[in-house]
Design an enzyme around this catalytic site. Sequence first.
Site, PDB file in Angstrom:
ATOM      1  CE1 TYR A 243       0.444  -0.016   8.384  1.00 21.24           C
ATOM      2  CE2 TYR A 243      -0.660  -0.821  10.349  1.00 21.24           C
ATOM      3  CZ  TYR A 243      -0.347  -0.949   9.011  1.00 21.24           C
ATOM      4  OH  TYR A 243      -0.830  -2.011   8.308  1.00 21.24           O
TER       5      TYR A 243
ATOM      6  CE  LYS B 150       1.732   3.430   5.304  1.00 15.95           C
ATOM      7  NZ  LYS B 150       1.259   2.215   4.624  1.00 15.95           N
TER       8      LYS B 150
ATOM      9  CG  HIS C 291      -1.813  -1.104   1.380  1.00 17.68           C
ATOM     10  ND1 HIS C 291      -2.171  -1.620   2.609  1.00 17.68           N
ATOM     11  CD2 HIS C 291      -2.471  -1.838   0.470  1.00 17.68           C
ATOM     12  CE1 HIS C 291      -3.008  -2.630   2.430  1.00 17.68           C
ATOM     13  NE2 HIS C 291      -3.209  -2.784   1.135  1.00 17.68           N
TER      14      HIS C 291
END
Length: 185
Positions: free
Chosen positions: A132, A72, A62
């Site tokens: 995350y 992230k 993603h």
Amino acid sequence: MEVIKTKLDGVLILEPRIFTDARGYFFESYNKRAFDEAVGRKVDFVQDNESASTYGVMRGLHFQRPPHAQAKLVRCVKGRVLDVAVDIRKGSPTYGCHVAVELSEDNHRQFFIPRGFAHGFAVLSEEAVFQYKCDNYYAPEADGGIAITDAELGIDWQIPVAEAILSEKDTRHPLLRDFDSPFEY
């Protein structure tokens, strides 16, 4: 914290200093000043996410399209995952290359994935809880992905891909060769 550079510029593995005694362990999981120094720039995380998954679940690969792109900082707080970053920046000398790292509740490693990389993971343990930190808010209209099962990426997911548990959305992502990246190097 030990900072381990990878073959992908900006993608880092972070190993915290763990303090153990008869009571258990302690470590600093995030310190903005130390983190910004480690990555060499200021990163302002604005959203934390958590997922729980069982063995064989694969999530990814993603990313969020600009202007909603996200960097992230990820970690596995329960269980074990194989975490992967793939360079999707047009013109990058490492375009299409990946780095894989095992993240687990035992090694306490963290993985930093900058903007311009696709991200995914496979659950290697019976259950995994994954966290995350993101530097931009999630925007559903900016969702993007490349096929997590794309054999041309050469990723050894350490689980039988034919038996992987994928979301319907993750089965529809294009192969890298059919993908027009919104990121420039």
